[in-house]
Design an enzyme around this catalytic site. Structure first.
Site, PDB file in Angstrom:
ATOM      1  N   GLY A  65       0.845  -1.193   0.000  1.00 28.87           N
ATOM      2  CA  GLY A  65       0.000   0.000   0.000  1.00 28.87           C
ATOM      3  C   GLY A  65       0.868   1.225   0.000  1.00 28.87           C
ATOM      4  CD  GLU A  85       4.333  -3.922  -3.647  1.00 26.72           C
ATOM      5  OE1 GLU A  85       5.129  -4.863  -3.745  1.00 26.72           O
ATOM      6  OE2 GLU A  85       4.550  -2.904  -2.972  1.00 26.72           O
ATOM      7  N   PRO A 102      -8.020   6.205  16.046  1.00 27.11           N
ATOM      8  CG  PRO A 102      -8.924   7.969  17.285  1.00 27.11           C
ATOM      9  CD  PRO A 102      -9.292   6.662  16.648  1.00 27.11           C
ATOM     10  CD  GLU A 134      12.302 -10.604   2.294  1.00 25.22           C
ATOM     11  OE1 GLU A 134      12.259 -11.833   2.395  1.00 25.22           O
ATOM     12  OE2 GLU A 134      12.798  -9.864   3.166  1.00 25.22           O
TER      13      GLU A 134
END
Lengths: 269, 269
Positions: A65, A85, A102, A134
């Site tokens: 991400g 990826e 939070p 990796e």
DNA sequence: CAAATAGTGTCTCTAAGACAATATCAC
DNA sequence: GTGATATTGTCTTAGAGACACTATTTG
């Protein structure tokens, strides 16, 4: 003051705002070569994880991400990350939910959008083992007990990640989990993975997502195995074929050289 | 550099970030008094909208919502907004999706999380007509044609908002729409409303959300009418009762004084 | 009794699950 | 033929939809 004047004098950056990331759970079904060419391969649901090279959670495994950029939608960001990826463009992104509790990220105020996507085993790139970032495929085992406690086991060779979760609620086709033990997973990614997996299973029920695990042409037995692998159940071939028939169309091509009756190849209707 | 040192020197605000809002589609089913006390009331699905007092989209109608604050989850922000607008704590928030297309907000880079929530007609506060932030309930009519083109009609007295949309896709239990004509709705709220409504209908199918439209105790006919109103269909009482029976439990209380056979009050199981 | 809503019994049809049988290849 | 997977036929059962019927209240 008219609208144009208002907008020119308006500075949205005066107000407090979070950082935003898009994270993706990329699934594939890995086929393992059988003992004999006449036997069916075994299959495992796999998930792509990356090992973090930086703080926080350095050396922990995490979902791929990254931060959403200006002039880019959250979906476009997720697609960009998948391409980076895996080199593959998934046929669809499944929105799973947003994560904004939070304290979930020690770096500060970070909200994450989670998507799930599915790619065919054939398109899977070999992922390196000693890059800066990796990446590796982990086999997925997820068991839900009747009382709501769950275990999520992710394995790649010697590396075994075992997280423990508790089902908080299951409404509107989405489940949410609390993390009891995140294993060696970064942030709240253990819950994210569990929730993506539940959404994936839910969607596999309706045959919405199972085609994305296979190339354009496939046999009905392969398709059946996909559903069985994702949902962790087994169904009778006759019943599966009856139900799937309205979603597929036969081609004039068949498999060959498999040491048994050839199978007709189908395409998604 | 260890993790603590890293975090101390790390400034997440160096990077570009969006503003984040939580918007809520608050639905209720309004009952209209019948001609005679012996008749059933008529019912309409209603949606709470606010009229914008400021640029941009001044004087347009919009979904209630607001900027997410630090130390607050997106869900908490949505609940806070519902409470502010209606004074009611809904029993559940249904996450609908995130909206992040570049250019969707003329003020700049704004990402919105959309939730749907449902409140009982009984708890509905009378909403004022001439506040700074004017709020009003609109009856909802949403028709989907076979070719995917849809019309969304929202009406409050003389005020009629009529938006036109096109179904882009319907996967994973969520639909997404493109806006052809937003009527007088602000931002991309026309699509948001349509998507929330589709999710609501989807969820009403499974009886997940219909209880939230009613007080704790209700008659089975009322419950049936809720489902019929939300999904815009009609079902046979015998069949509805058979299916709903596993989700409800009878109390020893009944209605009275209605000019016909009293109805047993039920509660959600 | 009339008018209204509440609630039940049951027939039919369809879809899902179980199971048995047949088909076709490589060797 | 043997062993493997592919594919079809059909029996049974559970559930959804349709419809007719009965029940209970107020006036």
């Amino acid at each position: 003051m008219n609208e144009q004047e208002f907008l020119q004098s308006y500075d949205i950056t005066k107000y407090d705002r979070p950082s935003l990331t898009a994270d993706i759970a990329i699934f594939a079904i890995h086929r393992f070569a059988p003992d004999s060419y006449r036997h069916e391969p075994s299959r495992e649901l796999s998930l792509l994880l990356v090992r973090r090279g930086q703080h926080p959670f350095r050396d922990c495994w995490a979902l791929p991400g990254g931060f959403v950029q200006r002039e880019e939608s959250v979906e476009a960001c997720a697609l960009r990350e998948v391409a980076e990826e895996t080199g593959v463009q998934p046929s669809a992104l499944m929105p799973i939910g947003s994560y904004s509790k939070p304290g979930r990220d020690p770096r500060g105020w970070v909200v994450s959008e989670l998507f799930a996507s599915v790619i065919p085993d054939e398109d899977r790139l070999p992922v390196g083992g000693d890059d800066a970032a990796e990446a590796a495929w982990f086999s997925v085992r997820f068991d839900e007990a009747a009382d709501g406690s769950c275990s999520l086991r992710l394995q790649n060779g010697q590396t075994l990640i075992c997280a423990r979760l508790k089902l908080l609620q299951s409404r509107f086709g989405r489940s949410s989990f609390a993390i009891l033990d995140s294993g060696a997973l970064a942030f709240d990614h253990a819950a994210m993975i569990a929730e993506a997996l539940c959404a994936l299973r839910e969607s596999a029920k309706e045959f919405e997502v199972i085609f994305d695990f296979l190339p354009k042409r496939f046999t009905l037995t392969e398709l059946q195995r996909v559903q069985e692998t994702v949902m962790n159940v087994s169904v009778l071939p006759a019943n599966f074929r009856r139900k799937i028939s309205e979603y597929v169309v036969a081609t004039d091509e068949t498999t060959e050289g498999a040491g048994h009756r050839p199978a007709v190849l189908y395409e998604k209707k």
